[in-house]
Design an enzyme around this catalytic site. Structure first.
Site, PDB file in Angstrom:
ATOM      1  N   ASP A   8       0.798  -1.243   0.000  1.00 57.89           N
ATOM      2  CA  ASP A   8       0.000   0.000   0.000  1.00 57.89           C
ATOM      3  C   ASP A   8       0.830   1.292   0.000  1.00 57.89           C
ATOM      4  OD1 ASP A   8      -1.893  -1.969   0.196  1.00 57.89           O
ATOM      5  OD2 ASP A   8      -2.808  -1.253   2.044  1.00 57.89           O
ATOM      6  N   ASP A  46      -4.522  -0.930  -1.879  1.00 60.53           N
ATOM      7  CA  ASP A  46      -5.844  -0.776  -1.285  1.00 60.53           C
ATOM      8  C   ASP A  46      -6.722  -0.148  -2.372  1.00 60.53           C
ATOM      9  OD1 ASP A  46      -6.991  -1.378   1.228  1.00 60.53           O
ATOM     10  OD2 ASP A  46      -6.973   0.740   1.845  1.00 60.53           O
ATOM     11  N   LYS A 106      -6.845  -5.097  -3.211  1.00 62.05           N
ATOM     12  CA  LYS A 106      -7.624  -5.636  -2.087  1.00 62.05           C
ATOM     13  C   LYS A 106      -8.589  -4.579  -1.590  1.00 62.05           C
ATOM     14  CE  LYS A 106      -3.972  -4.260   1.093  1.00 62.05           C
ATOM     15  NZ  LYS A 106      -4.772  -3.329   1.902  1.00 62.05           N
ATOM     16  N   CYS A 151      -1.998  -2.931   7.538  1.00 64.32           N
ATOM     17  CA  CYS A 151      -1.825  -3.807   6.380  1.00 64.32           C
ATOM     18  C   CYS A 151      -0.488  -4.545   6.363  1.00 64.32           C
ATOM     19  CB  CYS A 151      -2.079  -3.022   5.105  1.00 64.32           C
ATOM     20  SG  CYS A 151      -3.830  -2.561   4.993  1.00 64.32           S
TER      21      CYS A 151
HETATM   22  C1  VGL Z   1      -4.790   0.500   5.658  1.00 68.37           C
HETATM   23  C2  VGL Z   1      -6.427   1.313   7.034  1.00 68.37           C
HETATM   24  C3  VGL Z   1      -7.371   1.165   6.045  1.00 68.37           C
HETATM   25  C4  VGL Z   1      -3.346   0.148   5.468  1.00 68.37           C
HETATM   26  C5  VGL Z   1      -5.719   0.346   4.649  1.00 68.37           C
HETATM   27  O1  VGL Z   1      -2.867   0.118   4.311  1.00 68.37           O
HETATM   28  O2  VGL Z   1      -2.646  -0.108   6.485  1.00 68.37           O
HETATM   29  N1  VGL Z   1      -5.151   0.978   6.850  1.00 68.37           N
HETATM   30  N2  VGL Z   1      -7.000   0.683   4.863  1.00 68.37           N
HETATM   31 ZN    ZN Z   2      -8.411   0.733   3.265  1.00 64.18          ZN
END
Ligand code: VGL
Ligand code: ZN
Length: 211
Positions: A8, A46, A106, A151
């Site tokens: 991410d 994400d 995802k 994540c």
């Molecule tokens: C994430 C919160 C919501 C992350 C993704 O990449 O850690 N955190 N969506």
């Molecule tokens: Zn997210």
């Protein structure tokens, strides 16, 4: 065979983004450097629809940070972030992407969040990442990126469950930090469940020996 999993590294998690992780821009040069030491590089992204139920604005009776039960699973409510086909969802332009073999998306199902790059939070669906790595004879993974306490942590824990030798490089990840020390807590949990935690210097020494 070792794979680097870049989690991410998207504009919304970088300074100025919708769900900015403090100091997250500092990890990008480290991750670009780490790519030199592995056999294969993949990334996760994400990738939410606008009506994703992890977004606080889709629950008028709640606010950001609230903990709710969503279709049977505990869910923290986030600001709108990483909406499909927006700038915020794009991988950072500072990240070296030429070696990334595949990007695993995802969080696409509005009813369920997905912190891990392997499975959604309810283990209903696989992203195909595990199979992809195993087909390419990967037995070790190095998990880096954002955010350490969400994540990255769940991706590393699933990597361990999938049987990969799993390493975290401390300088290559940062935490959202809903609470202070979430970074240290996440790192400790990964280590306690069998992950290897290295700083950049020891990682480079280890991997030079292998090559
Ligand atoms: C994430 C919160 C919501 C992350 C993704 O990449 O850690 N955190 N969506
Ligand atoms: Zn997210």
């Amino acid at each position: 065979m070792t794979a680097l999993i870049i989690v991410d590294l998207q504009n919304d998690f970088l300074p100025g983004g919708a769900l900015a992780v403090p100091e997250s821009d500092q990890i990008i040069p480290v991750i670009n450097e780490l790519q030199k030491y592995v056999d294969l590089v993949v990334a996760t992204q994400d990738w939410h629809p606008t009506d994703h139920e992890s977004f606080a604005n889709n629950h008028p009776e709640h606010k950001e940070g609230d903990l709710i039960t969503l279709h049977g699973l505990s869910q923290i409510l986030w600001p709108v972030h990483c909406v499909q086909d927006t700038f915020g969802a794009q991988l950072s332009s500072k990240l070296k992407t030429s070696c990334i073999l595949k990007v695993f998306q995802k969080g696409t199902d509005k009813e369920i969040d997905s912190y891990s790059g392997f499975y959604d939070n309810g283990y209903r669906k696989s992203t195909g990442l595990s199979e992809f790595l195993k087909e390419r004879n990967i037995d070790q993974v190095v998990v880096v990126g954002l955010a350490t306490d969400f994540c990255v942590k769940y991706t590393a824990l699933d990597a361990l469950k999938e049987g990969f030798k799993t390493t975290i490089v401390k300088e290559a990840t940062r935490a959202v930090n809903l609470n202070v020390q979430d970074y240290e807590k996440a790192i400790a949990e990964i280590e306690q469940k069998g992950g290897i935690v290295l700083n950049l210097k020891s990682f480079v020494q280890e991997y030079k020996k292998l090559k």
